[in-house]
Design a protein around this motif. Structure first.
Motif, short mmCIF file in Angstrom:
data_model
loop_
_atom_site.label_atom_id
_atom_site.label_comp_id
_atom_site.label_asym_id
_atom_site.label_seq_id
_atom_site.Cartn_x
_atom_site.Cartn_y
_atom_site.Cartn_z
N PRO A 112 0.81 -1.22 0.00
CA PRO A 112 0.00 0.00 0.00
C PRO A 112 0.85 1.27 0.00
CG PRO A 112 -0.93 -1.58 1.52
CD PRO A 112 0.38 -2.16 1.06
N THR A 136 -2.37 7.58 5.18
CA THR A 136 -3.73 7.92 4.75
C THR A 136 -4.00 9.42 4.80
OG1 THR A 136 -4.52 5.76 5.49
CG2 THR A 136 -6.17 7.45 5.11
N GLU A 145 -9.07 4.06 -3.50
CA GLU A 145 -9.01 2.67 -3.03
C GLU A 145 -8.17 2.56 -1.75
OE1 GLU A 145 -7.34 -1.70 -4.51
OE2 GLU A 145 -7.48 -0.03 -5.93
N GLU A 149 -10.03 4.01 1.27
CA GLU A 149 -11.13 3.14 1.69
C GLU A 149 -10.63 1.88 2.39
OE1 GLU A 149 -14.93 0.72 -0.26
OE2 GLU A 149 -13.72 2.06 -1.50
N LYS A 150 -9.58 1.26 1.86
CA LYS A 150 -9.10 -0.01 2.40
C LYS A 150 -8.14 0.14 3.57
CE LYS A 150 -9.61 -2.78 -1.81
NZ LYS A 150 -8.91 -3.63 -2.80
N HIS A 151 -7.49 1.30 3.68
CA HIS A 151 -6.49 1.48 4.74
C HIS A 151 -6.74 2.81 5.45
CE1 HIS A 151 -4.31 -1.85 2.84
NE2 HIS A 151 -4.51 -1.23 1.69
#
Length: 336
Positions: A51, A87, A76, A79-81
């Motif tokens: 990521p 972030t 993406e 949303e996922k991390h």
């Protein structure tokens, strides 16, 4: 260089600096990828197996002019991390990418989300600056939408100097679109809420110009022209040799001439159309007293003389000298 072009150049410089500040240049190989000439680099060769690596790749795509692809990756990752250490930076770069992709409204809201999630971030002010740029861009296409975003910026908060700047931008947007009544109120908000701001003299200038436009261009009455003149005179008196006052002095002279012409027009209406020259006298005297250097004042002096010669009785506001000498008093004393 035009103001619009300067802002665009400043934005692209900020874009490069901001992506660098997001911490994506971590080694020599990566540095070769995220330079201003990143479009010439084969981004497919950069690692994307984690990521963190995908986030760096997305940053590279933004500076390479592939903001659309970067947006997909950033969405993406966020949303996922949601709790990953990158972030916060991803939310910030998402706003940059949306603006670069030609979606200023989305960019504004992405950055709004970033500030809500990370209010103490070291990039907070850069995010606000980019929001302001996005609001300007939106306002170029739709004035009301631009005003809406600028109002949201004021409500969102920030340093006082930034909020003053947002209020000034709103006023300028309204002024450029000839919404003079709303623009006047917006400029007055700068003066009232930020009295120490460096934009106060210029705001006073614009308030006076708005009043003139309301009186002359929209024909809303002499009172607007008079208020405009008095505002400009106040600015010149209050701020002396400030930069804004030179323009204000020129505007003040225009205002004086405009007010004199408007008063002359009213006086002529009573003299020529209504055939009531005595009703024109207050306007004629006002011209002579307040604007003695103007051409209408010379015309007014002649009219006053002509009117006095034609009236059968003195005007109501005129007076005659009465002798108060002792001899005069004795002659007026009643006989015993």
């Amino acid at each position: 260089m035009s103001r619009t072009m300067f802002r665009r150049i400043s934005f692209y410089a900020m874009l490069i600096i901001s992506v660098c500040a997001a911490g994506v240049w971590v080694d020599g190989a990566a540095a070769d990828t995220w330079t201003p000439q990143a479009g010439d680099v084969n981004l497919e060769e950069t690692p994307r197996n984690t990521p963190q690596a995908r986030f760096k790749h997305a940053c590279g795509l933004v500076t390479a002019g592939q903001a659309g692809s970067a947006l997909e990756i950033l969405e993406e990752l966020i949303e996922k991390h949601p709790d990953a250490d990158f972030t916060g930076r991803a939310r910030y770069v998402r706003g940059l990418a949306a603006y670069r992709y030609g979606e200023p409204w989305d960019a504004f809201e992405y950055l709004e989300d970033f500030l809500q999630q990370h209010p103490d971030s070291s990039w907070a002010q850069e995010a606000r600056n980019l929001q302001l740029q996005a609001a300007r861009t939106v306002g170029e296409d739709d004035m009301d939408d631009g005003v809406t975003l600028l109002d949201r910026l004021v409500k969102q908060g920030g340093p006082d100097v930034f909020i003053a700047r947002c209020r000034k931008e709103k006023a300028e947007l309204l002024y450029r679109n000839k919404r003079y009544l709303r623009a006047k109120d917006a400029y007055l908000a700068v003066v009232d809420y930020h009295p120490q701001s460096r934009w106060v003299p210029d705001s006073y200038l614009r308030v006076g110009q708005c009043e003139l436009q309301l009186g002359l261009w929209l024909r809303l009455g002499l009172q607007h022209i008079e208020r405009g003149r008095k505002t400009l005179a106040h600015l010149v008196e209050l701020y002396g040799e400030e930069e804004a006052t030179q323009e204000a002095k020129e505007a003040l002279e225009r205002a004086r001439r405009a007010e004199a012409r408007e008063i002359e027009r009213i006086a002529r209406f009573y003299i020529e159309d209504k055939h009531r020259p005595e009703a024109a006298l207050p306007y004629l005297r006002y011209l002579m007293d307040e604007f003695p250097e103007t051409k209408p004042a010379g015309w007014a002096a002649k009219q006053v003389k002509d009117i006095r010669n034609t009236l059968s009785s003195p005007p109501r506001d005129s007076f005659h000298k009465v002798s108060l000498s002792k001899s005069s008093k004795k002659s007026q004393a009643p006989s015993k």
